[in-house]
Design an enzyme around this catalytic site. Structure first.
Site, PDB file in Angstrom:
ATOM      1  N   ASP A 111       1.164  -1.206   0.167  1.00 55.55           N
ATOM      2  CA  ASP A 111      -0.050  -0.034  -0.232  1.00 55.55           C
ATOM      3  C   ASP A 111       0.704   1.233  -0.071  1.00 55.55           C
ATOM      4  OD1 ASP A 111       0.488   0.365   2.862  1.00 55.55           O
ATOM      5  OD2 ASP A 111      -1.226   0.174   3.455  1.00 55.55           O
ATOM      6  N   ASN A 149      -4.722  12.265   0.400  1.00 61.84           N
ATOM      7  CA  ASN A 149      -6.366  12.958   0.442  1.00 61.84           C
ATOM      8  C   ASN A 149      -6.655  13.989   1.533  1.00 61.84           C
ATOM      9  OD1 ASN A 149      -7.580  10.807  -1.106  1.00 61.84           O
ATOM     10  ND2 ASN A 149      -7.752   9.533   0.205  1.00 61.84           N
ATOM     11  N   ASP A 168      -7.364   9.983  -6.452  1.00 60.30           N
ATOM     12  CA  ASP A 168      -8.137   8.683  -6.743  1.00 60.30           C
ATOM     13  C   ASP A 168      -6.825   7.922  -8.203  1.00 60.30           C
ATOM     14  OD1 ASP A 168     -10.014   8.291  -5.487  1.00 60.30           O
ATOM     15  OD2 ASP A 168     -11.068   9.311  -7.035  1.00 60.30           O
ATOM     16  N   ASP A 199      -6.016   2.181  -0.489  1.00 62.50           N
ATOM     17  CA  ASP A 199      -5.138   1.672  -1.102  1.00 62.50           C
ATOM     18  C   ASP A 199      -4.147   0.626  -1.390  1.00 62.50           C
ATOM     19  OD1 ASP A 199      -4.176   2.509   2.267  1.00 62.50           O
ATOM     20  OD2 ASP A 199      -2.915   3.633   1.253  1.00 62.50           O
TER      21      ASP A 199
END
Length: 185
Positions: free
Chosen positions: A52, A60, A69, A95
């Site tokens: 990840d 974010n 995204d 993620d």
């Protein structure tokens, strides 16, 4: 013909992550379970790579979900570019990504993981301020034969544990479950 095309489209959507365009978790488990049974039967190696993005929540929170995204899509593309056609890259959730590496042991998965890690680390994301980089924490786990793993979830759980060990050891690194660790260079 229209009905057949519609059915094919629905099948594809059922197997694909809507954001990244790679396999989704449900479809990944179907493929992984099938490979797991083949590996058990024929005793060929099977390895999982889980990773990840480090500090993705901060991306974010500071740059917004649209940028987050875009980064998820970019990481998926980079991962796909670094694996063989027979390997499966999937979005595991949020993620987190997972890679199925059939006919591959953990030591041979390590260079694949390093290519993905280094390729993602080379990405420079431009912002209003200074560009930033993305790093990955990665875990690798190989199927066991003595004693044999009971199911695919056991192997994936070890890959997940190795990934969290990579995070605990400082992030931006790869850990093979029960052994080898590499750090960023």
């Amino acid at each position: 013909l229209e009905l057949q095309q519609s059915l094919e489209r629905e099948k594809m959507l059922a197997c694909t992550d809507g954001l990244t365009g790679i396999s989704n978790r449900r479809y990944f488990f179907e493929l992984a379970t099938s490979e797991f049974h083949a590996s058990t039967r024929y005793q060929h190696p099977l390895t999982f790579l889980m990773f990840d993005m480090d500090d993705f929540k901060q991306v974010n929170d500071t740059l917004g979900h649209t940028t987050g995204d875009k980064l998820l899509m970019l990481v998926a593309q980079v991962a796909i570019a670094q694996v063989r056609a027979s390997d499966v890259v999937a979005r595991y959730g949020g993620d987190e990504f997972i890679v199925l590496l059939p006919h591959t042991d953990a030591q041979h998965a390590l260079p694949v993981a390093e290519r993905i890690r280094a390729s993602v680390a080379a990405i420079r994301v431009e912002t209003g301020n200074a560009p930033f980089t993305i790093t990955l924490s990665m875990g690798i786990a190989e199927m066991r034969y003595a004693p044999v793993d009971e199911n695919v979830e056991h192997v994936i759980q070890r890959a997940d544990e190795a990934m969290y060990a990579a995070k605990a050891k400082g992030r931006n690194r790869i850990v093979i479950f029960g052994g080898h660790e590499t750090t960023a260079t």
